[in-house]
Design a protein around this motif. Structure first.
Motif, PDB file in Angstrom:
ATOM      1  N   THR A 123       0.826  -1.196   0.000  1.00 38.57           N
ATOM      2  CA  THR A 123       0.000   0.000   0.000  1.00 38.57           C
ATOM      3  C   THR A 123       0.870   1.259   0.000  1.00 38.57           C
ATOM      4  O   THR A 123       0.557   2.240  -0.685  1.00 38.57           O
TER       5      THR A 123
ATOM      6  N   VAL B  90      -4.744  -5.647   5.809  1.00 40.15           N
ATOM      7  CA  VAL B  90      -5.442  -4.365   5.758  1.00 40.15           C
ATOM      8  C   VAL B  90      -6.069  -4.138   4.383  1.00 40.15           C
ATOM      9  O   VAL B  90      -7.182  -3.647   4.258  1.00 40.15           O
ATOM     10  N   THR B  91      -5.340  -4.531   3.337  1.00 37.42           N
ATOM     11  CA  THR B  91      -5.891  -4.374   1.996  1.00 37.42           C
ATOM     12  C   THR B  91      -6.763  -5.584   1.675  1.00 37.42           C
ATOM     13  O   THR B  91      -6.273  -6.681   1.526  1.00 37.42           O
TER      14      THR B  91
HETATM   15 MG    MG Z   1      -1.902  -2.855   2.495  1.00 38.01          MG
END
Ligand code: MG
Ligand code: GDP
Length: 658
Positions: A17, A36-37
């Motif tokens: 990211t 998280v992604t």
């Molecule tokens: Mg990420």
């Protein structure tokens, strides 16, 4: 203006990211935890214009490998396979190369155009690592570009490499990943599926490897015929292909990384210093014994005894309250006797050792977590090697201190059949946790101050006899079997409390379950057998059914110093579960007092340490040995050793003490 699409693929937390934001200028959430992604995000690369390109960058979810085990992995793989991005940017955390390169290996196998962005270079440099980037590129047949997504270093080089790759390059599998025998199998599968692979436009070599790994998605993708699938299964089912293939990949990565990366290790350096003392040729064993003694001291010394007393007081109180309560209710005398002198004495007597079991396993898992156990395994490997066992036998041996059943199952990691059988036959010498209450119980009664030493001596005696038996087995039953053992020593770490507590809970749960089922039933059975005679009259236990049986066999044990019928009965009940020895002694009239001297008690302890394991353990051993004769032989050997050693202990003890 050329339009291309680039996909960003990498392990969770590798900086995807961050790189995405750096390249596109957008502000996605950057997190320091895996996962998280979740969905793929797209953006346009700002700096691409000056090279005459318009680049759409797709941020795919973070994954560890390309086997379709998690939705994230499926999303990523399908995207690469079917959306066919013009180039894959594989982001690799330079400080965590071995793990990250596993995914890279699989991308390379897919033979898609790709560039590796070697991220976190700032961090790596700070650590003092030296990385031969072009060496990596050569070894893996793809361009490696050192970058730092955080500082922006190397981003321009990365873009240039991306454009070069789109123009000229298609990844080609490097040589030397798979050993000849595996290559052969890959080739066999490839011949079956290459046409379908062309139709579906995927690399046939990659598809073949995946099929060998048993990958269901690739099977569907290629639309293979039943017949082809059957033939592939026949090829792959011979071995555990999935782990063989993974092993080849990891082996290759290890070789590449060790050739191209020089680490100035921080953890490793201190670990090395500790190891120079702890794993020293002369000091290792004494230190290990010292550590184990400390463990025993805490378990059976003041701390353990105090906690046990708390439980005992509670059980006693429970007994008094129940008894008076039941009497008030006018319950029959016989039923009260069953509950108080059967169930409570039997189950309660065993349960009071719960704190000590918890402490023992808490300490052992703490030691394991620090990395010290791995050192012990390493040291033991040499010792075990002398008796013809591989270091792989160490883990099952260690588990043998918990439960012989699970230790038996753990021997499945030993490939060599003879080595495995031999390990199984030696497991009963590792004193299992069910014997702990017996030691605790008698040691407290007869040895008070020196109880820790007494219990420690039993464990050591077990190990010594294991070694002696091992040497004998090696030279008779299992001649000429050798397995090399390679082990990686982890750096020392501060143990994590949560891990230790989870470990303890597993043990405690197992113990409680056993107390509530097997021990409970055994207690009732023993109570019944010691309360009635053959005419089913309610009698003193010295005239009961069980005493008759006990008296019949007690002669055998006379030479060992414990010829009372109570001791014989206790040993018999121990065949069902070792804890039952304690509950039985607790229940029988005379119980523990049948041992007149500490020497008699010690001889009895030695016998319980060594004689045949419980039925559950024995039947597991039989199954895992796959050979009834060996199982029988093992039982006979245990009985023989137990008898001889107890006899010697009693004899020598007598001579010395009088
Ligand atoms: Mg990420
Ligand atoms: P993702 O899970 O792959 O998307 O990783 P993130 O982009 O969320 O980054 C994970 C962590 O690594 C964050 O704390 C980033 O700040 C940090 N990080 C990313 N790239 C670099 C880098 O080049 N150098 C350093 N030192 N940290 C970085």
């Amino acid at each position: 203006m050329k339009r291309i699409c680039a996909a960003l693929v990498g392990n969770p937390n590798s900086g995807k990211t961050t790189l995405f934001n750096n390249l596109t200028g957008s502000r996605h959430y950057v997190g320091n935890r895996p996962g998280v992604t979740v969905e793929k995000k797209e953006g346009l690369v700002k700096a691409a214009g000056k090279y005459g390109y318009e680049v759409t960058l797709v941020d795919l979810p973070g994954i560890y490998s390309l086997s379709p085990y998690s939705p994230e992995e499926v999303v990523t793989r399908e995207y690469i396979l079917f959306d066919k991005p013009d180039v894959v940017i594989n982001i690799v955390d330079a400080t965590n190369m071995e793990r990250n390169l596993y995914l890279s290996m699989q991308l390379i196998e897919m033979e898609v155009p790709m560039v590796v962005a070697l991220n976190m270079m700032d961090e790596s440099r700070k650590r003092g690592d030296v990385i031969d980037v072009s060496g990596l590129s050569r070894a893996l047949n793809v361009r490696f570009v050192p970058i730092s997504a955080k500082t922006g270093e190397g981003i321009d080089d990365l873009l240039k490499a991306v454009f070069d790759t789109v123009k000229f390059h298609r990844a080609v599998m490097p040589e030397g990943v798979y050993k000849a025998s595996v290559k052969d199998l890959i080739w066999k599968v490839e011949r079956l599926v290459w046409k379908q692979a062309i139709v579906k436009n995927v690399s046939s070599k990659w598809a073949s490897i995946k099929l060998l790994e048993g990958d269901g998605l690739v099977r569907e993708t290629l639309d293979l015929s039943e017949e082809t699938i059957r033939r592939i299964d026949r090829i792959s089912q011979v071995y555990d292909m999935e782990s063989i293939i993974a092993g080849c990949r990891y082996g290759f990565i290890e070789k590449v990384v060790s050739g191209a990366v020089v680490r100035k290790d921080n953890g490793q350096a201190t670990s090395g210093k500790i190891d120079r003392i702890v794993a020293n040729k002369y000091l290792a064993i004494p230190i290990f014994l010292l550590v184990m003694f400390c463990v025993f001291f805490l378990t059976f010394g003041q701390v353990g005894i105090f906690m046990q007393d708390c439980v005992n007081v509670f059980i006693k109180y429970l007994g008094i309250v129940t008894e008076t309560g039941l009497k008030k209710l006018g319950v029959q005398e016989l039923i009260i006797d069953l509950i108080i002198n059967g169930v409570l004495a039997g189950v309660g007597g065993v349960l009071s050792f719960l704190p000590q079991i918890a402490i023992l396993f808490f300490l052992i898992s703490i030691i394991e977590d620090t990395g010290y156990m791995a050192r012990i395994a390493f040291i033991m490997d040499k010792l075990l090697g002398k008796i013809g066992l591989s270091g792989k036998a160490f883990i099952p041996m260690l588990m043998g201190f918990g439960c012989t059943v699970s230790a038996c199952l753990a021997t499945r990691t030993i490939e060599d059949r003879k080595g495995r059988q031999m390990t199984i036959m030696l497991l009963p010498f590792m004193s299992c946790s069910a014997k702990l209450p017996i030691y605790g119980f008698l040691a407290q009664c007869f040895f008070k101050e020196s109880r820790v030493w007494v219990i420690f001596s039993l464990y050591v005696l077990g190990i010594l006899l294991m070694i002696i038996s091992g040497v004998m087995f090696k030279n008779t039953l299992f001649k000429g079997s050798d397995t090399p053992f390679v082990m990686e020593l982890p750096p020392y770490r501060v143990p994590i409390l949560k891990n230790a507590l989870r470990h303890v809970w597993e043990r405690v749960e197992h113990f409680l379950k056993k107390a509530a089922t097997l021990i409970f039933v055994m207690s009732i059975a023993v109570w019944f057998l010691q309360s009635f005679n053959f005419k089913l009259q309610y009698v003193e236990s010295s005239e009961s059914i069980i005493s008759v049986a006990g008296k019949a066999i007690s002669v055998i044990f006379k030479p060992l110093g414990f010829g009372s019928w109570q001791a014989s009965v206790a040993l018999l009940s121990g065949l069902a579960a070792k804890e039952a020895v304690v509950s039985t002694l607790n229940m029988l009239y005379g119980g523990v007092h049948v041992f007149k001297t500490p020497l008699e008690a010690y001889s009895f302890l030695v016998f319980t340490l060594l004689y045949v394991p419980c039925m559950a353990a024995f039947s597991t051993m039989k199954k895992e040995l796959g050979d009834n004769k060996l199982a029988l032989l093992s039982a006979m050997w245990q009985t023989f050793i137990a008898y001889v050693v107890s006899f010697l202990v009693y004899l020598v003890g007598k001579l010395v003490l009088t």
